[in-house]
Enzyme design. Structure first.
Site, PDB file in Angstrom:
ATOM      1  N   GLY A  33      53.737  44.823  61.550  1.00  0.00           N
ATOM      2  CA  GLY A  33      54.858  43.923  61.820  1.00  0.00           C
ATOM      3  C   GLY A  33      54.771  42.617  61.063  1.00  0.00           C
ATOM      4  N   PHE A  34      55.568  41.646  61.523  1.00  0.00           N
ATOM      5  CA  PHE A  34      55.778  40.378  60.823  1.00  0.00           C
ATOM      6  C   PHE A  34      56.128  40.677  59.368  1.00  0.00           C
ATOM      7  CE2 PHE A  34      55.309  35.877  59.849  1.00  0.00           C
ATOM      8  CZ  PHE A  34      55.947  35.363  60.955  1.00  0.00           C
ATOM      9  N   HIS A  36      57.547  41.372  55.685  1.00  0.00           N
ATOM     10  CA  HIS A  36      57.955  40.597  54.515  1.00  0.00           C
ATOM     11  C   HIS A  36      58.392  41.589  53.452  1.00  0.00           C
ATOM     12  CE1 HIS A  36      54.084  41.791  52.974  1.00  0.00           C
ATOM     13  NE2 HIS A  36      53.460  41.152  53.950  1.00  0.00           N
ATOM     14  N   HIS A  39      56.410  44.809  52.762  1.00  0.00           N
ATOM     15  CA  HIS A  39      56.656  45.960  53.644  1.00  0.00           C
ATOM     16  C   HIS A  39      58.002  46.607  53.304  1.00  0.00           C
ATOM     17  CE1 HIS A  39      54.251  43.223  56.425  1.00  0.00           C
ATOM     18  NE2 HIS A  39      53.520  44.323  56.421  1.00  0.00           N
ATOM     19  N   GLY A 149      50.776  49.866  50.993  1.00  0.00           N
ATOM     20  CA  GLY A 149      50.826  48.919  49.875  1.00  0.00           C
ATOM     21  C   GLY A 149      49.512  48.886  49.109  1.00  0.00           C
ATOM     22  N   VAL A 178      53.748  43.249  45.993  1.00  0.00           N
ATOM     23  CA  VAL A 178      54.901  42.361  45.804  1.00  0.00           C
ATOM     24  C   VAL A 178      54.386  40.930  45.885  1.00  0.00           C
ATOM     25  CG1 VAL A 178      57.171  41.689  46.677  1.00  0.00           C
ATOM     26  CG2 VAL A 178      56.430  44.085  46.821  1.00  0.00           C
ATOM     27  N   SER A 187      51.743  38.385  52.095  1.00  0.00           N
ATOM     28  CA  SER A 187      50.883  38.801  53.199  1.00  0.00           C
ATOM     29  C   SER A 187      51.398  38.136  54.463  1.00  0.00           C
ATOM     30  CB  SER A 187      49.443  38.333  52.934  1.00  0.00           C
ATOM     31  OG  SER A 187      48.690  38.358  54.133  1.00  0.00           O
TER      32      SER A 187
END
Ligand code: PAF
Length: 288
Positions: A33-34, A36, A39, A149, A178, A187
């Protein structure tokens, strides 16, 4: 666009079975989660490869060691939900911790050797937690494809090895790192950085870029490359090296010379925030 949020293991397993029986392929994007753009770029890859995209959001306690940031790890489910929906995720698997680790939980999956260096050296129980949760997520969501990733390169290689060794019927894809415009790898932990730390964190990227140029100019001595990266770290007062390593892609063990495909990986504390980054340099003709 509708997106389904599934909290229970049984419901997720059932939904995946029904989707598969109807002839759909499933791609899983496992996350904590969280979200960016890193993801979300994995969601784009998943969308291209499969009919249905399932994202898991679970801050997995077993991959955090004692004194690490499990409690503080950033969480914002509503924001994640809306980003995932906009990006075309079909379902989010969002279990609670006791759904994944019921009382008396006692089974773990471990890939040997590949976790001895890099992050595994400073986080000795981390990858056992990762491979355990990822195996469980595969059994629960039953994906044809799973997208991770490359920023967590060691994790990606360990998961690939686990899939090969255990004959798991899932294809692992590693999506490119990315970066922000100035090069900092995205991150969820970047949110911990103060303005000054954010600036100093560029030492990781700049060191790796310098290393890449050296390899492209046919420097093959790992120590010379490591020293170069170290000089970028040492120029910043709040950057503390955890590791700078050049490893092969098979064993993830240090190599003295870059005369085979290699990973150059770094980890550093910037203030109290631990960041990682890496490159897999293209070898010049001499070393390929
Ligand atoms: O890369 C991550 O975010 C996590 O390690 C993963 C793969 C979701 C397992 O918890």
């Amino acid at each position: 666009m509708s997106i389904e949020v599934i909290k229970s293991v049984r419901t997720m397993q059932h939904r995946s079975s029904v989707l598969r029986q109807a002839g759909n392929s499933i791609a899983l994007v496992p996350t904590m989660g969280f979200l960016h753009e890193g993801h979300l770029s994995l969601v784009d890859i998943a969308r291209e490869k499969a009919d249905i995209v399932v994202m898991s959001i679970f801050v997995n306690p077993t991959q955090f060691g004692e004194g690490e940031d499990f409690e503080d790890y950033p969480r914002d489910f509503e924001r994640d939900l809306s980003l995932a929906r906009e990006r075309g995720v079909d379902a989010i698997f969002w279990p609670d911790a006791d759904e994944m680790y019921p009382e008396n939980y006692s089974t773990y999956v471990e890939v040997e050797e590949l976790d001895k260096h890099l992050c595994g050296a400073s986080r000795p129980t981390h990858f056992r937690g990762v491979t355990t949760i990822v195996s469980k997520l595969f059994n629960i969501t039953r994906p044809d494809i799973a997208v991770f990733g490359q920023k967590d390169a060691q994790q990606g290689f360990i998961i690939k090895r686990m899939v090969r060794d255990l004959n798991l019927p899932v294809e692992i894809i590693l999506g490119p790192i990315v970066r922000e415009d100035d090069g900092l790898a995205l991150s969820s932990r970047n949110t911990y950085l103060s303005d000054s730390e954010r600036e100093q964190a560029l030492a990781l990227y700049r060191g790796l870029q310098a290393a890449k140029k050296m390899v492209e100019s046919e420097e093959v001595d790992s120590n010379i490359i490591i020293e170069k990266i170290r000089s970028f770290f040492e120029a910043e007062p709040d950057v503390q090296k955890d590791y700078i390593e050049v490893v092969d892609l098979e064993r993830l063990a240090p190599i003295e010379r870059i005369d085979q495909p290699a990973l150059i990986a770094v980890a550093a504390y910037v203030g109290t925030t631990r960041l990682i980054d890496n490159i897999i340099p293209k070898l010049s003709d001499c070393c390929g």
